[in-house]
Scaffold this motif. Structure first.
Motif, PDB file in Angstrom:
ATOM      1  N   HIS A 678       0.834  -1.206   0.000  1.00 47.44           N
ATOM      2  CA  HIS A 678       0.000   0.000   0.000  1.00 47.44           C
ATOM      3  C   HIS A 678       0.868   1.256   0.000  1.00 47.44           C
ATOM      4  CE1 HIS A 678      -3.425  -2.571   0.836  1.00 47.44           C
ATOM      5  NE2 HIS A 678      -4.233  -1.526   0.871  1.00 47.44           N
ATOM      6  N   ASP A 679       1.856   1.282   0.913  1.00 53.48           N
ATOM      7  CA  ASP A 679       2.715   2.465   1.036  1.00 53.48           C
ATOM      8  C   ASP A 679       3.547   2.684  -0.217  1.00 53.48           C
ATOM      9  OD1 ASP A 679       1.698   2.798   3.536  1.00 53.48           O
ATOM     10  OD2 ASP A 679       3.478   2.095   4.617  1.00 53.48           O
ATOM     11  N   ASP A 682       1.394   4.181  -2.863  1.00 59.48           N
ATOM     12  CA  ASP A 682       1.118   5.575  -2.486  1.00 59.48           C
ATOM     13  C   ASP A 682       2.289   6.472  -2.894  1.00 59.48           C
ATOM     14  OD1 ASP A 682       0.065   7.859  -1.260  1.00 59.48           O
ATOM     15  OD2 ASP A 682       0.968   7.357   0.673  1.00 59.48           O
ATOM     16  N   TYR A 685       2.650   6.733  -6.894  1.00 62.81           N
ATOM     17  CA  TYR A 685       1.617   7.509  -7.612  1.00 62.81           C
ATOM     18  C   TYR A 685       1.503   8.954  -7.109  1.00 62.81           C
ATOM     19  CZ  TYR A 685      -0.350   3.466 -10.106  1.00 62.81           C
ATOM     20  OH  TYR A 685      -0.555   2.414 -10.957  1.00 62.81           O
ATOM     21  N   ARG A 686       2.124   9.228  -5.963  1.00 65.75           N
ATOM     22  CA  ARG A 686       1.903  10.534  -5.322  1.00 65.75           C
ATOM     23  C   ARG A 686       2.237  11.710  -6.242  1.00 65.75           C
ATOM     24  NH1 ARG A 686       4.409  11.014   0.527  1.00 65.75           N
ATOM     25  NH2 ARG A 686       2.822   9.410   0.887  1.00 65.75           N
ATOM     26  N   LYS A 689      -0.579  12.649  -9.153  1.00 64.13           N
ATOM     27  CA  LYS A 689      -1.977  12.957  -8.842  1.00 64.13           C
ATOM     28  C   LYS A 689      -2.456  14.120  -9.703  1.00 64.13           C
ATOM     29  CE  LYS A 689      -2.159  13.426  -4.315  1.00 64.13           C
ATOM     30  NZ  LYS A 689      -2.758  13.623  -2.976  1.00 64.13           N
ATOM     31  N   LEU A 759      -5.180   9.490  -3.012  1.00 63.17           N
ATOM     32  CA  LEU A 759      -4.458   8.299  -2.571  1.00 63.17           C
ATOM     33  C   LEU A 759      -4.405   8.274  -1.046  1.00 63.17           C
ATOM     34  CD1 LEU A 759      -1.414   8.449  -5.008  1.00 63.17           C
ATOM     35  CD2 LEU A 759      -3.179   6.698  -5.060  1.00 63.17           C
ATOM     36  N   GLU A 760      -4.753   7.126  -0.479  1.00 57.43           N
ATOM     37  CA  GLU A 760      -4.670   6.927   0.980  1.00 57.43           C
ATOM     38  C   GLU A 760      -5.224   8.127   1.745  1.00 57.43           C
ATOM     39  OE1 GLU A 760      -3.724   4.094   2.332  1.00 57.43           O
ATOM     40  OE2 GLU A 760      -3.088   3.146   0.460  1.00 57.43           O
ATOM     41  N   LYS A 761      -6.394   8.589   1.338  1.00 57.67           N
ATOM     42  CA  LYS A 761      -6.977   9.768   1.974  1.00 57.67           C
ATOM     43  C   LYS A 761      -7.940   9.359   3.078  1.00 57.67           C
ATOM     44  CE  LYS A 761      -9.189  14.149   1.180  1.00 57.67           C
ATOM     45  NZ  LYS A 761     -10.538  14.543   0.926  1.00 57.67           N
ATOM     46  N   THR A 781     -10.074   5.196   5.574  1.00 50.90           N
ATOM     47  CA  THR A 781      -9.001   5.602   4.656  1.00 50.90           C
ATOM     48  C   THR A 781      -9.197   4.856   3.349  1.00 50.90           C
ATOM     49  OG1 THR A 781      -7.474   5.949   6.504  1.00 50.90           O
ATOM     50  CG2 THR A 781      -6.511   5.732   4.309  1.00 50.90           C
ATOM     51  N   ASP A 783      -8.015   3.714  -0.214  1.00 48.87           N
ATOM     52  CA  ASP A 783      -6.706   3.507  -0.838  1.00 48.87           C
ATOM     53  C   ASP A 783      -6.525   4.369  -2.088  1.00 48.87           C
ATOM     54  OD1 ASP A 783      -6.021   1.661   1.087  1.00 48.87           O
ATOM     55  OD2 ASP A 783      -6.640  -0.077  -0.071  1.00 48.87           O
ATOM     56  N   ARG A 784      -7.573   4.432  -2.933  1.00 51.28           N
ATOM     57  CA  ARG A 784      -7.392   5.164  -4.186  1.00 51.28           C
ATOM     58  C   ARG A 784      -8.738   5.570  -4.767  1.00 51.28           C
ATOM     59  NH1 ARG A 784      -4.059   2.595  -9.317  1.00 51.28           N
ATOM     60  NH2 ARG A 784      -5.446   3.253 -11.000  1.00 51.28           N
TER      61      ARG A 784
END
Length: 899
Positions: A678-679, A682, A685-686, A689, A759-761, A781, A783-784
């Motif tokens: 997951h991390d 994140d 792709y960060r 965005k 992402l991971e919001k 949270t 994931d996407r």
């Protein structure tokens, strides 16, 4: 019942006790004879010598007996002196086979065999066994032949060395006793009485016959006429009657005819050792107190002692345990096992498992509970798999003084000598003593180990041979196996608990014998000897057949004067454990005498079926306050699915706040694997965005993901832990999963417009539920969130395997909030509810499973339904509100589900 010893004492009334010397098979028998003798005398007299046979032999031989361990060291010195240095084996190897050699030397001496002739025959047999008569001999065969040729030299040199020091091993002492017998008998005017013997070696036979021929003594045998005639229990005495010159005119006579009297005999087949221990407790609980005074509990397998002691019923007020508690079975034994393990591993770095083995030991935890809890918590919280000793002691240098010293003594053993290690063990014992002043049993354990280590220290001072730690550890284990803590008790009062050999010359009205199985009673064919069976037969050395006859005598002699006999055997086979009833029991049944009442019982443990009821917890006002606070401050989908799975789990985790104990992860767990993936996504792709992704963007991610994965894993694990073994495999699998996902994404963006929105919001949403006087806060949270061809997608990553069926919503939402199989659909719909305001007409929610990537994005929905996501969320909201109201209903208790 008149016992054998009482009968003997009555025959001694006319004898001059002041000039008597009594010899019995064991110290326990000698003690019982002393009591009976002194109680029956009405006039004062000088107490005569009353000895066991071993003590008598030492007296006659006038040598100092040495232990088997001391004999091994003496043998090794001889071995070094008379063996080519290039072909010598180290002590730790000689120590293993040398014990069998010493045992064989003992046999040869006790049976007065011509050693040179015997070893010549033994060498010839060994030659034939290994075809060494062949003209072509390998180096291995040459060495083998040379060893058997050297054996007579080792034997004679060992005896000469010991004789020069006036010392002897047991067999040698017997030979010396025979040689010295005439001188010994001439030096005093005692009459010698040998009481309760059965199987005699040649030295004993010669001593006994000489004494009787010289009219200097008498032998009191103990055998029933039935057993003497043809029974295996009478084999030795029939031989003495036939072959001894002192019986040429008068045959050996039986001492009793009570074996065939009326007896109540019971056989119990029961499962395992624990079943036997429980049954013994049940049998004893039914006995009146006066019967217990006449009862012996005989353990065929002495490892049953502790289970039986724990199973003794309340009516047992007095117990005498003859055999003692093995020191190796105390909990302190495992502490020193750990210290030996630390020293033997010889590692500079501390692995968490060995550290836990030390700090979690019950003895240390009882003395230093709070400090050790802090150490464990630190190791768990920081996931420390390896650490240097220096770093460990630097962090914990403020610990309680004695604990810090114990840890230093325990952990700083690298390269310490044997003597240094011994001193450290003794220091640890002294440091622990003040913490157990109120616990007498623990103090006894500490004292027992202190004596053991002092014994080892004294042994070290006598020999230079114990320098290697490996040898020292072997010797420690050997001595430990024979060390016992003696129980306080009276051999004349209460229940008597003993081993089979301790029953010699003793009689009881009630006997209970455990482990009456083949391989235990009798012990079977196993023997620790280099002498082949045929050679033993030729030289009239005892084989397994004679040993079986010894056991038969002890077993059937106990029945002679007993009235009630309970024989317990294990009838449950498990692994290599035997469950065959002893041949002795079969003989009792097959050759049953008319007055013997034999009953068979198949006993099962009285476990009773306890019906487990499901836990039900009513909601108290305090719980309701806590639940409302939980829902007002934010409830997550995982909390709600926990309730769906099992309301009791929800109660434990979210009401009682009971959390699972964090454990150190030496191997990568599924949870950690999922978090890292997951991390990693994140981070990858960060930077993209809000823009349309293209193939170049995915190529950039495909280049950078290995480095990102490595950094993320190293944050959680030490670098060394990822280089080998299962962790390396898991690490590579995780990288492959991310790579396959990125390739899938690259193929997707070739033909489709893909834009990452979030992402991971962490999202929140307040929900007004009719019937509640506060707003419920939903949190989670996601994931996407992305746009695929302008269509909103809410995506949850799953590193485990998920199938499309798990995302199907049942018709009419039946059991949706009751059955855990819908938990995946529940979770993604919960996330969709959080995004309700931005769903639009064509939104989707679902899962990408990394173990099912071929299915791609799997959408949640009702099969064959045209409802869009917004409509589904509306219907889901109704189900969710009903679930929330159920949880917050004070009338509905938390009821456990059978998971």
């Amino acid at each position: 019942m008149e016992s054998f010893i009482t009968d003997v004492v009555s025959k001694l009334e006319a004898k001059d006790l002041n000039r008597s010397h009594f010899v019995l098979p064991s110290r326990r028998a000698a003690q019982a004879f002393s009591k009976e003798l002194f109680q029956t005398q009405t006039q004062s007299f000088l107490a005569p010598p009353i000895q066991s046979i071993e003590e008598f032999i030492e007296t006659v031989s006038e040598v100092k007996l040495i232990t088997n361990l001391e004999t091994i060291f003496q043998f090794y010195e001889v071995y070094q002196e008379h063996t080519n240095p290039n072909k010598q084996e180290p002590l730790h190897q000689v120590y293993n086979w040398g014990q069998s050699i010493i045992q064989d030397f003992n046999e040869i001496d006790r049976y007065q065999i011509n050693a040179d002739q015997f070893f010549g025959n033994l060498k010839a047999i060994k030659d034939l066994e290994h075809w060494s008569k062949s003209d072509i001999k390998t180096e291995l065969v040459k060495n083998y032949i040379e060893f058997w040729e050297s054996l007579p030299k080792y034997y004679h040199e060992l005896k000469a060395k010991l004789k020069s020091e006036n010392r002897a091993y047991q067999g040698m002492a017997y030979q010396e006793a025979v040689s010295n017998l005439e001188k010994f008998t001439n030096s005093n005017d005692s009459q010698f009485y040998f009481i309760g013997f059965n199987a005699l070696n040649t030295c004993e036979e010669n001593i006994f016959q000489y004494i009787v021929r010289q009219q200097r003594g008498e032998i009191f045998w103990d055998i029933d006429s039935y057993l003497l005639e043809e029974h295996s229990a009478g084999m030795f005495m029939r031989n003495y009657s036939k072959n001894w010159s002192i019986h040429s005119n008068s045959a050996l006579k039986a001492t009793t005819t009570t074996y065939t009297d009326r007896k109540n005999i019971r056989f119990y087949g029961v499962s395992k050792q624990i079943g036997q221990a429980k049954l013994v407790g049940d049998l004893l609980s039914e006995m009146p107190r006066d019967e217990l005074q006449k009862t012996a509990l005989i353990l065929g397998d002495e490892s049953l002692l502790q289970p039986i002691l724990n199973s003794l019923p309340e009516n047992i007020n007095e117990v005498n345990v003859t055999m003692g508690l093995p020191l190796s079975s105390t909990n302190l034994s495992s502490l020193f096992d750990t210290l030996f393990k630390i020293r033997s591993s010889n590692q500079e770095e501390l692995h968490y498992k060995i550290l836990f083995e030390l700090i979690e030991h019950p003895i240390l935890k009882k003395a230093y509970q709070e400090e050790l809890f802090l150490i464990r918590k630190d190791l768990n919280d920081n996931n420390i798999v390896f650490q240097s000793k220096e770093a460990f002691f630097k962090k914990w240098n403020r610990l309680d003084g004695s604990l810090l010293t114990i840890l230093k003594l325990s952990l700083n053993n690298t390269n310490s000598s044997v003597n240094e290690f011994l001193i450290k063990c003794l220091e640890i014992i002294e440091l622990l003593k003040p913490h157990f002043q109120e616990e007498k049993l623990s103090l006894e354990y500490l004292y027992g180990f202190k004596k053991l280590f002092i014994k080892l220290k004294n042994l070290l001072s006598k020999t230079e041979l114990i320098k290697e730690f490996k040898v020292f550890h072997q010797i420690y284990l050997d001595i430990l196996s024979s060390e016992t803590l003696d129980f306080e008790g009276s051999p004349y009062k209460g229940l008597q608990i003993m081993g089979m050999l301790e029953t010699r010359a003793l009689d009881f009205e009630n006997i209970i014998i455990t482990s009456v199985n083949e391989g235990i009673l009798p012990s079977g064919k196993s023997q620790n000897s280099f002498i082949p069976f045929d050679l033993k037969k030729a030289y009239k050395l005892p084989t397994y057949k004679e040993k079986d006859a010894v056991y038969a005598y002890h077993f059937f002699r106990l029945i002679q004067r007993a009235k009630r006999c309970h024989f317990i055997y294990n009838n449950s086979t498990s692994g290599i454990e035997k469950a065959e009833k002893s041949r002795f029991l079969t003989q009792l049944e097959t050759f049953k005498t008319p007055l013997h009442s034999i009953t068979n019982y198949a006993v099962s443990a009285n476990t009773g079926h306890n019906k487990t009821s499901l836990e039900v917890v009513d909601k108290t006002p305090e719980m309701m306050t806590q639940l409302k606070s939980l829902f007002a401050n934010g409830i997550s989908p995982s909390a709600l699915t926990t309730y769906i799975r099992n309301p009791i789990d929800f109660y434990h985790r979210y009401v009682l706040k009971l959390q699972e104990v964090d454990e150190i992860e030496e191997d990568i767990s599924y949870k950690t694997l999922g978090t890292v993936i997951h991390d990693c996504l994140d981070l990858l792709y960060r930077n993209f965005k809000g823009k349309l992704l293209n193939e170049a963007d995915l190529d950039h991610m495909l280049k950078s993901y290995p480095k990102t994965m490595t950094l993320l894993f190293e944050e959680r694990f030490q670098e060394e832990a990822l280089r080998h073994g299962r962790n390396l495999i898991d690490f590579e699998i995780a990288k492959q999963q991310v790579k396959r996902f990125l390739i899938l994404e690259k193929n997707l963006v070739k033909d489709h417009a893909l834009k990452i929105i979030e992402l991971e919001k962490k999202d929140e949403k307040y929900l007004e539920v009719e019937g509640l006087d506060f707003k419920v806060k939903l949190k989670g949270t996601v994931d996407r969130v992305d746009l695929l061809n302008d269509q909103l997608r809410i995506i949850d990553y799953k590193t485990g395997k998920v199938d499309l069926n798990q995302l199907k919503i049942p018709e009419e939402w039946q059991d949706f909030t009751e059955d855990y199989q819908y938990s995946k659909a529940f979770q993604v719909l919960f996330y969709a509810l959080l995004k309700e305001d931005s769903l639009g007409e064509h939104g989707e929610t679902g899962i990408i499973s990394f173990k099912n990537l071929k299915s791609g994005f799997m959408k949640c929905g009702v099969p064959k339904s045209e409802n869009n996501l917004k409509e589904l969320v509306g219907e889901f909201k109704i189900e969710l509100e009903a679930l929330i109201l159920e949880i917050l209903n004070s009338e509905i208790p938390f009821t456990e589900k059978p998971v």
